[in-house]
Design a protein around this motif. Structure first.
Motif, PDB file in Angstrom:
ATOM      1  N   ALA A 168       0.835  -1.204   0.000  1.00  0.00           N
ATOM      2  CA  ALA A 168       0.000   0.000   0.000  1.00  0.00           C
ATOM      3  C   ALA A 168       0.870   1.254   0.000  1.00  0.00           C
ATOM      4  N   ALA A 169       1.936   1.251   0.788  1.00  0.00           N
ATOM      5  CA  ALA A 169       2.847   2.400   0.820  1.00  0.00           C
ATOM      6  C   ALA A 169       3.487   2.620  -0.548  1.00  0.00           C
ATOM      7  N   ALA A 170       3.894   1.541  -1.201  1.00  0.00           N
ATOM      8  CA  ALA A 170       4.507   1.656  -2.529  1.00  0.00           C
ATOM      9  C   ALA A 170       3.503   2.215  -3.542  1.00  0.00           C
ATOM     10  N   ALA A 171       2.248   1.794  -3.437  1.00  0.00           N
ATOM     11  CA  ALA A 171       1.212   2.298  -4.346  1.00  0.00           C
ATOM     12  C   ALA A 171       1.009   3.798  -4.158  1.00  0.00           C
ATOM     13  N   ILE A 172       1.062   4.260  -2.926  1.00  0.00           N
ATOM     14  CA  ILE A 172       0.914   5.692  -2.645  1.00  0.00           C
ATOM     15  C   ILE A 172       2.088   6.470  -3.238  1.00  0.00           C
ATOM     16  N   HIS A 173       3.301   5.968  -3.050  1.00  0.00           N
ATOM     17  CA  HIS A 173       4.477   6.650  -3.594  1.00  0.00           C
ATOM     18  C   HIS A 173       4.483   6.628  -5.121  1.00  0.00           C
ATOM     19  N   ALA A 174       3.872   5.632  -5.730  1.00  0.00           N
ATOM     20  CA  ALA A 174       3.845   5.528  -7.191  1.00  0.00           C
ATOM     21  C   ALA A 174       2.869   6.507  -7.842  1.00  0.00           C
ATOM     22  N   ASP A 175       1.949   7.052  -7.059  1.00  0.00           N
ATOM     23  CA  ASP A 175       0.946   7.983  -7.583  1.00  0.00           C
ATOM     24  C   ASP A 175       1.214   9.369  -6.995  1.00  0.00           C
ATOM     25  N   PRO A 176       1.886  10.243  -7.733  1.00  0.00           N
ATOM     26  CA  PRO A 176       2.262  11.557  -7.192  1.00  0.00           C
ATOM     27  C   PRO A 176       1.076  12.367  -6.661  1.00  0.00           C
ATOM     28  N   GLU A 177      -0.057  12.309  -7.346  1.00  0.00           N
ATOM     29  CA  GLU A 177      -1.227  13.074  -6.889  1.00  0.00           C
ATOM     30  C   GLU A 177      -1.746  12.528  -5.560  1.00  0.00           C
ATOM     31  N   LEU A 178      -1.859  11.230  -5.455  1.00  0.00           N
ATOM     32  CA  LEU A 178      -2.319  10.621  -4.205  1.00  0.00           C
ATOM     33  C   LEU A 178      -1.329  10.887  -3.078  1.00  0.00           C
TER      34      LEU A 178
END
Length: 71
Positions: free
Chosen positions: A39-49
């Motif tokens: 989940a943390a990696a997914a957040i870092h992968a989406d600059p807007e999020l």
């Protein structure tokens, strides 16, 4: 993808989780650790999020409910 500073934290968490799970022969903690870091990696992968979740909070978010305690 995780930034370099987060990779070090992931490695430490991963190591601690695997050691604890192997010692207790219970792999639930390991699965939870991996899911949290995914989940943390997914957040870092989406600059807007990432910007929305790490930026300031504007306005009142409403009332906070009192937690229910169960025995």
């Amino acid at each position: 993808m995780l930034p370099a500073a987060e990779l070090a934290r992931f490695t430490a968490d991963f190591t601690r989780a695997i050691e604890a799970c192997a010692e207790l022969d219970n792999w639930g903690l390991f699965a939870r650790t991996i899911n949290e870091w995914k989940a943390a990696a997914a957040i870092h992968a989406d600059p807007e999020l990432h910007a929305r979740l790490t930026g300031p909070v504007d306005g009142d978010l409403g009332p906070v409910l009192r937690p229910e305690y169960r025995c």
